[in-house]
Design an enzyme around this catalytic site. Structure first.
Site, PDB file in Angstrom:
ATOM      1  N   HIS A  79     -66.189 -81.259 -45.645  1.00  0.00           N
ATOM      2  CA  HIS A  79     -66.540 -80.693 -44.336  1.00  0.00           C
ATOM      3  C   HIS A  79     -66.253 -81.724 -43.242  1.00  0.00           C
ATOM      4  O   HIS A  79     -66.494 -82.922 -43.423  1.00  0.00           O
ATOM      5  CB  HIS A  79     -68.012 -80.272 -44.311  1.00  0.00           C
ATOM      6  CG  HIS A  79     -68.325 -79.419 -43.124  1.00  0.00           C
ATOM      7  ND1 HIS A  79     -68.517 -79.960 -41.872  1.00  0.00           N
ATOM      8  CD2 HIS A  79     -68.423 -78.076 -42.984  1.00  0.00           C
ATOM      9  CE1 HIS A  79     -68.741 -78.979 -41.011  1.00  0.00           C
ATOM     10  NE2 HIS A  79     -68.690 -77.820 -41.662  1.00  0.00           N
ATOM     11  N   GLU A 100     -61.244 -74.784 -41.271  1.00  0.00           N
ATOM     12  CA  GLU A 100     -62.185 -74.822 -40.156  1.00  0.00           C
ATOM     13  C   GLU A 100     -61.664 -75.740 -39.054  1.00  0.00           C
ATOM     14  O   GLU A 100     -61.849 -76.967 -39.122  1.00  0.00           O
ATOM     15  CB  GLU A 100     -63.533 -75.370 -40.631  1.00  0.00           C
ATOM     16  CG  GLU A 100     -64.162 -74.562 -41.740  1.00  0.00           C
ATOM     17  CD  GLU A 100     -65.658 -74.834 -41.816  1.00  0.00           C
ATOM     18  OE1 GLU A 100     -66.423 -73.901 -41.523  1.00  0.00           O
ATOM     19  OE2 GLU A 100     -66.051 -75.962 -42.121  1.00  0.00           O
TER      20      GLU A 100
HETATM   21  P1  PGA Z   1     -70.211 -72.753 -36.997  1.00  0.00           P
HETATM   22  O1  PGA Z   1     -70.016 -73.817 -38.194  1.00  0.00           O
HETATM   23  O2  PGA Z   1     -70.206 -71.388 -37.617  1.00  0.00           O
HETATM   24  O3  PGA Z   1     -71.537 -73.112 -36.381  1.00  0.00           O
HETATM   25  O4  PGA Z   1     -69.074 -72.944 -36.064  1.00  0.00           O
HETATM   26  C1  PGA Z   1     -69.096 -73.567 -39.213  1.00  0.00           C
HETATM   27  C2  PGA Z   1     -69.086 -74.681 -40.223  1.00  0.00           C
HETATM   28  O5  PGA Z   1     -69.174 -75.862 -39.835  1.00  0.00           O
HETATM   29  O6  PGA Z   1     -69.001 -74.434 -41.430  1.00  0.00           O
END
Ligand code: PGA
Length: 230
Positions: free
Chosen positions: A88, A157
């Site tokens: 992440h 992401e």
């Molecule tokens: P968010 O976070 O939905 O608050 O943008 C997503 C994530 O970091 O997995």
């Protein structure tokens, strides 16, 4: 579709228990093929009954040992946890996890047969350099990662879309997923970054999106169940 909730450093053990109960009451109505994952904070890991899989947001690549502040396989085994989030951007950036460390973690948990949700994503300044730079940046995050591992799910992401309320556009998600799909050998590919009830339909209807990894909008069981059931 896959719906994964990443609580990050939110919720307590008590509020997680209430959440799981509330969510599960709604999950009877989900499509049978849809899969739901919850990643609570480590202090709330437990065995929960429900139509979802509980995973850990992080763990140290060891059975046990002298790793102050970390949890290892022994602590996960206690609750039958066999799913982990790796890579992440918050761990890469805030906790300075290098690609080498991320890859070590990946190898260890792969060896243990864990299901791995592996996260990749580019910062804004890379996105602003154009798509070639984005792709180059993302592909470097596969260094040391076995994309043929059968229990692998990838989450794309974009860092600039995480927690900002501003999701990537359909065009950005679509182009990026299309390119990534070519290198991940058919593995499921999630999108993450400000996914919420108001944009979930748009996001999940994009070709190449197999689900979502949700932070903020997953913290409330009603909001997350709305996304799953939409
Ligand atoms: P968010 O976070 O939905 O608050 O943008 C997503 C994530 O970091 O997995």
């Amino acid at each position: 579709m896959i719906f994964a909730a990443n609580f990050k450093t939110n919720h307590t053990r008590q509020s997680t228990q209430l959440y799981m109960k509330a969510l599960n009451e709604k999950l009877g109505a989900k499509k049978p093929d849809d899969k739901v994952y919850i990643f609570p904070p480590s202090t709330a890991l437990d065995t929960y009954e429900g139509e979802f899989t509980v995973g850990t947001q992080n763990a140290y690549p060891a059975h046990n040992g002298a790793y102050t502040g970390e949890i290892g396989l022994e602590q996960l085994d206690e609750f039958g946890i066999q799913t982990i989030l790796i890579g992440h951007s918050e761990r890469r950036e805030l906790l300075e996890e290098s690609q080498a460390k991320v890859a070590d973690k990946f190898s260890f948990f792969k060896e243990q047969g864990f299901e791995i949700i592996y996260c990749i994503g580019e910062p804004l300044h890379i996105r602003e350099q154009g798509f070639d730079s984005v792709l180059k940046y993302l592909l470097a995050q596969f260094e040391g990662i076995d994309v043929d591992y059968e229990k692998l799910i990838i989450a794309y992401e974009p860092i600039w879309a995480i927690g900002t309320g501003r999701s990537a556009t359909v065009e950005e998600i679509s182009t990026t997923h299309k390119a990534l799909k070519k290198v991940i050998n058919g593995k499921p590919l999630l999108y993450g970054g400000s996914a919420k009830p108001t944009n979930i339909q748009e996001i999940t209807s994009i070709v190449g999106v197999d689900g979502v990894l949700v932070g903020s909008a997953s913290l409330n069981a009603d909001s997350f169940s709305k996304m799953i059931l939409s």
